[in-house]
Design a protein around this motif. Structure first.
Motif, PDB file in Angstrom:
ATOM      1  N   PRO A  91       0.793  -1.400  -0.059  1.00 33.99           N
ATOM      2  CA  PRO A  91       0.088   0.040  -0.081  1.00 33.99           C
ATOM      3  C   PRO A  91       0.903   1.244  -0.088  1.00 33.99           C
ATOM      4  CG  PRO A  91      -0.104  -0.946   2.253  1.00 33.99           C
ATOM      5  CD  PRO A  91       0.449  -1.955   1.015  1.00 33.99           C
ATOM      6  N   TRP A  92       2.197   1.149   0.180  1.00 30.80           N
ATOM      7  CA  TRP A  92       2.999   2.365   0.157  1.00 30.80           C
ATOM      8  C   TRP A  92       3.624   2.703  -0.881  1.00 30.80           C
ATOM      9  CZ3 TRP A  92       3.282  -1.529   3.885  1.00 30.80           C
ATOM     10  CH2 TRP A  92       4.123  -2.719   3.641  1.00 30.80           C
TER      11      TRP A  92
ATOM     12  N   VAL B 134       9.547  -3.335   2.160  1.00 30.69           N
ATOM     13  CA  VAL B 134       8.704  -4.088   2.691  1.00 30.69           C
ATOM     14  C   VAL B 134       8.731  -3.873   4.285  1.00 30.69           C
ATOM     15  CG1 VAL B 134       7.596  -6.513   3.198  1.00 30.69           C
ATOM     16  CG2 VAL B 134       8.685  -6.045   1.089  1.00 30.69           C
ATOM     17  N   PRO B 137       8.355   0.075   5.883  1.00 29.84           N
ATOM     18  CA  PRO B 137       7.176   0.776   5.471  1.00 29.84           C
ATOM     19  C   PRO B 137       6.114   0.140   6.540  1.00 29.84           C
ATOM     20  CG  PRO B 137       8.318   0.323   3.418  1.00 29.84           C
ATOM     21  CD  PRO B 137       9.051  -0.419   4.480  1.00 29.84           C
ATOM     22  N   VAL B 138       6.025  -1.267   6.279  1.00 31.02           N
ATOM     23  CA  VAL B 138       5.089  -1.950   7.105  1.00 31.02           C
ATOM     24  C   VAL B 138       5.068  -1.754   8.415  1.00 31.02           C
ATOM     25  CG1 VAL B 138       5.937  -4.351   7.737  1.00 31.02           C
ATOM     26  CG2 VAL B 138       3.728  -3.941   6.680  1.00 31.02           C
ATOM     27  N   TYR B 222       0.040   3.934   4.551  1.00 30.27           N
ATOM     28  CA  TYR B 222       0.791   2.570   4.559  1.00 30.27           C
ATOM     29  C   TYR B 222      -0.305   1.517   5.160  1.00 30.27           C
ATOM     30  CZ  TYR B 222       5.151   5.067   4.209  1.00 30.27           C
ATOM     31  OH  TYR B 222       6.246   5.951   3.334  1.00 30.27           O
ATOM     32  N   THR B 223      -1.430   1.787   5.523  1.00 28.14           N
ATOM     33  CA  THR B 223      -2.171   0.717   6.224  1.00 28.14           C
ATOM     34  C   THR B 223      -2.957   0.175   5.061  1.00 28.14           C
ATOM     35  OG1 THR B 223      -3.926   2.474   6.850  1.00 28.14           O
ATOM     36  CG2 THR B 223      -2.289   1.918   8.402  1.00 28.14           C
TER      37      THR B 223
END
Ligand code: ADP
Ligand code: MG
Lengths: 252, 530
Positions: A91-92, B134, B137-138, B222-223
């Protein structure tokens, strides 16, 4: 390359999860040939996703082999791509960045990557959405990005894990129609598709061959060939006959 | 002339607060970097996780502020003067900020869809790409959410360490709002003191709105669903730390059983079969593992103390501990007495509960220790004044955790509880017994663990503060030993004792809660629905 060689061959594959005594997959064998669209169908929880992840090299089988163009699969390889049930878009990242991720393994320049990604996004009907984020897209559009990401590396095998089951029926129907067109219109065509599904009509609509699995453990119950011209009419007699046959096998 | 003085004071206060904030930002930056590294490592390597998680759990239950004089000595030993002191302060703030951020990162990665890890492998991402595309950002939404909370906790330690150092000429932090406020309060400059507090609060609010709010808005994307993360982070601000505790999770699983019990009591959710025995067995197993770790640590520490041969002051240390222990628990009971009616009012009896929540959040982000100097100045000359001061600070340090935790948990209260209450007009004693207490109890209990910890921390500071003349207490004792010759040796022994006490504290809490509350509830639930 040997023209008789299967593109993907699953040979006597067995699997059980660590610490779980019962086998999930028991001695499964089938193959996909050039130009073939193969569906694997079975009840929920029978181990279809697990099987597909084994084929992709994401997990290791206990026994048996998966052979891709003569080479045994021991981990993810360049020529095999994957479409996820829940899209699995980051999603980013913008949509175009998500698609570009699909060709990370290719040894090409950044501009070439960009060009391919743009083209792929256009092929799935999403030009104009390059720089927006997945969150603003509808479910069907998200899966289109997922398909573009899988196809951007020009794979010869496309694995799809219930690609339409997170979509509402109408959207799914449209995307099912489109996917055959998208696959056909590629310059470097995908050699074989293996799709997991639990939807009988969907399997009959799309596939050349249907592998029916049993539940607990997964064994191949039957393999049915489907020889009908596309687009297939769901209400035609041969179509309904095949569907009934599969239901009968599944519930037996 | 007067105007000039005020302007001068204002300039001093502004620079000092700015210096304090600089320490905070440096500490937050370092905390986030370390948290990402440790959290990602712990989450991606099962073996590392098994070691790192319990260690962190224990670290966050130890009142690290007690080590401050010790930390300063070490840092000054390696780094000269100003740098050493500031490094020590930043280090202390980091030790207060970092744990919940690490858990946030860890949980974000554990909660990540497994397809993301598959993606990374399928497309052959390099280590660096895995991190940048990955894992980092997560983690970001949780990092931001936890940073907001860490900021509030860090402020407490910042001010505390600055005040702590203000009395000691041997190692004084220069340029800090805590130092400045102490000076103003003790010299009787109430105006200056209030001005300082005003500036402090302004900085708190500005940081929230100008730094954290934009960050929260940014990481929303980011969600996965793009759901508003802001709402969640506000809710989690204060008690997020509680939620990170393994102990909390242990209680949480009890809470689920309890909520189910509540729902059934309220007449709703009929037909939900809650398997009490199964849950109980599972949580007991987990609880047991925790006790074993704690007990092992306690044994090691006891052995260390035994080896170090604590001599003449053995007895006085023990007495000091006893005093502090009694004070902390008494303060805790008073905090409960305040928190319960406040919570009941805000949850059940007023319609403006979100307004009160915001108000409480702002008040809570003002570290209670900042009031210490002024209370000391006000109480000068009163009999038992010092005891009272210590007490007020203890209560102020702990009561917020109780309130926020309770209000948070009450949010998950089934709507029909209120409906039942209103429909049947339940009021008075019956309402208290059958509804209010039942609803706030789980949150109250989870908040208690942190509240006790915070009060314990405050006790070290308050007793140690130069002008507080409490009779005895471990904080006081520490200060005396620092001043004595050859203190280094005895100091380390006392720290070991302190650690042991902190652990004992937690164990007592858990055992009390278990025997007094959960066991009884369980047997009741089992009797009714067994
Ligand atoms: N990591 C795991 N450990 C143990 N069992 C698992 C794990 N993942 C899946 N299973 C079990 O294996 C079976 C097959 O799962 P899956 O391949 O996802 O099924 P399907 O895709 O056919 O619905 C299910 O019964 C599931 O509960
Ligand atoms: Mg599946």
């Amino acid at each position: 390359m040997d023209s008789l060689m299967h593109i993907i061959e699953v040979r006597n594959v067995s699997f059980s999860f660590e610490g779980v005594a019962a086998k999930v997959i028991d001695n499964v064998s089938f193959h996909a040939d050039r130009g073939e669209f193969v569906s694997v169908i079975g009840p929920s929880g029978c181990g279809k996703s697990t099987l597909l992840r084994i084929i992709a090299g994401l997990i290791r089988q206990e026994r048996g082999k998966v052979i891709h163009l003569g080479d045994e699969i021991e981990g993810p390889v360049k020529g095999i791509s994957f479409v996820f049930q829940d899209f699995a878009l980051l999603p980013w990242l913008t949509n175009i960045e998500n698609v570009k991720l699909g060709c990370s393994m290719l040894d090409i320049s950044e501009t070439e990557r960009m060009r391919k990604a743009l083209m792929e996004l256009e092929d799935v009907g999403l030009s104009g959405f390059e720089n927006s984020y997945p969150n603003v897209l509808s479910g069907g559009m998200k899966q289109r990005v997922g398909i573009a990401r899988a196809l951007v590396s020009d794979p010869d095998v496309l694995l799809m894990d219930e690609p339409f089951s997170s979509l509402d029926e109408l959207t799914a129907e449209i995307l099912r129609k489109d996917i055959l067109y998208i696959l056909k219109s590629k310059d470097l065509p995908v050699s074989s598709v293996i799709m997991i599904t639990h939807n009988v009509e969907e399997a009959v609509e799309l596939s050349d061959k249907i592998v029916i699995l049993s539940h607990k453990p997964s064994r191949v119950k039957r393999v049915i060939g489907v020889d009908m011209k596309h687009p297939r009419n769901k209400h035609s007699r041969p179509f309904m006959k095949t569907v009934d046959e599969i239901y009968a096998t599944l519930t037996k | 002339m007067v105007a000039l003085n005020v302007l001068g004071l204002l300039a001093v206060l502004l620079t000092d607060t700015a210096f304090s904030w600089m320490r905070m930002f440096v500490a937050l930056g370092i905390s986030v970097l370390i948290s990402l590294a440790v959290g990602i490592y712990a989450a991606t390597s099962e073996r590392a996780g098994r070691i790192i998680l319990p260690v962190i759990d224990i670290f966050q239950t130890i009142p690290i502020v007690t080590f401050f004089p010790f930390v300063i000595l070490i840092f000054i030993g390696f780094l000269p003067g100003v740098i050493g002191i500031n490094a020590a302060v930043v280090f202390l703030i980091i030790t207060s900020m970092i744990w919940n951020i690490i858990f946030g990162v860890y949980e974000a990665i554990k909660a990540m869809p497994k397809e993301f890890a598959d993606l990374a492998r399928l497309y052959g991402l390099s280590k660096w790409q895995k991190l940048s595309k990955v894992y980092v950002p997560v983690s970001m939404p949780r990092v931001v959410e936890q940073s907001v909370l860490s900021w509030a906790i860090g402020l407490f330690y910042l001010v505390t360490s600055e005040i702590f150092s203000a009395g000691n000429t041997a190692y004084q932090v220069k340029n800090g709002i805590g130092v400045e406020l102490t000076g103003l309060a003790l010299s009787g400059n109430t105006f200056g003191y209030l001005l300082g507090i005003g500036i402090f609060i302004l900085f708190v609010i500005a940081t929230r709105l100008l730094f954290f709010k934009p960050l929260e808005d940014y990481v929303v994307r980011y969600t996965k669903q793009g759901v508003s993360q802001g709402r969640i982070s506000t809710r989690r601000r204060i008690y997020g730390r509680v939620m990170q505790l393994r102990l909390f999770r242990y209680l949480q699983s009890n809470k689920k059983a309890f909520t189910a019990y509540l729902v059934r009591k309220g007449g709703a959710g009929r037909g939900v079969k809650w398997r009490v025995a199964k849950v109980e067995k599972k949580t007991q197993k987990r609880g047991a593992a925790y006790y074993i770790i704690l007990a092992a640590l306690a044994v090691i520490i006891l052995y260390g103390i035994f080896r170090a041969n604590l001599a003449a002051d053995e007895y006085s240390v023990f007495v000091a501990l006893l005093y502090s222990f009694g004070r902390v628990w008494l303060a805790f009971i008073v905090s409960l007495a305040i928190a319960i009616p406040v919570c009941v009012y805000v949850i059940f009896l007023t319609k403006k509960s979100s307004f009160y929540l915001l108000l409480f959040q702002i008040i809570a982000s003002i570290p209670s220790t900042i009031l210490l100097p002024e209370i000391v100045a006000l109480m000068r000359g009163y009999a038992y004044g010092s005891e009272l001061i210590a007490f007020i600070v203890f209560v102020l340090s702990g009561v917020w955790y109780l309130i926020f935790s309770t209000m948070h948990v009450a949010k998950s209260m089934p709507n029909n509880v209120l409906e039942v209450k209103n429909t049947f007009g339940v009021r008075g004693v019956v309402a208290w017994k059958k509804i209010y207490i039942m609803v706030i109890l789980p949150g109250l209990i989870t908040g208690s663990i942190t509240a006790i910890g915070a009060e314990w921390n405050a006790s070290i500071v308050a007793e140690n503060f130069q002008n507080v003349h409490v009779g005895s207490g471990i904080g006081k004792f520490l200060d005396m030993t620092i001043a004595s010759p050859g203190f280094r040796m005895s100091l380390s022994n006392h720290y070991l004792l302190l650690m042991l006490l902190a652990l004992l504290n937690i164990i007592i809490m858990i055992l009390l809660i278990n025997t007094l509350v959960w066991k009884r509830l369980y047997s009741r639930v089992a009797r009714i629905y067994g």
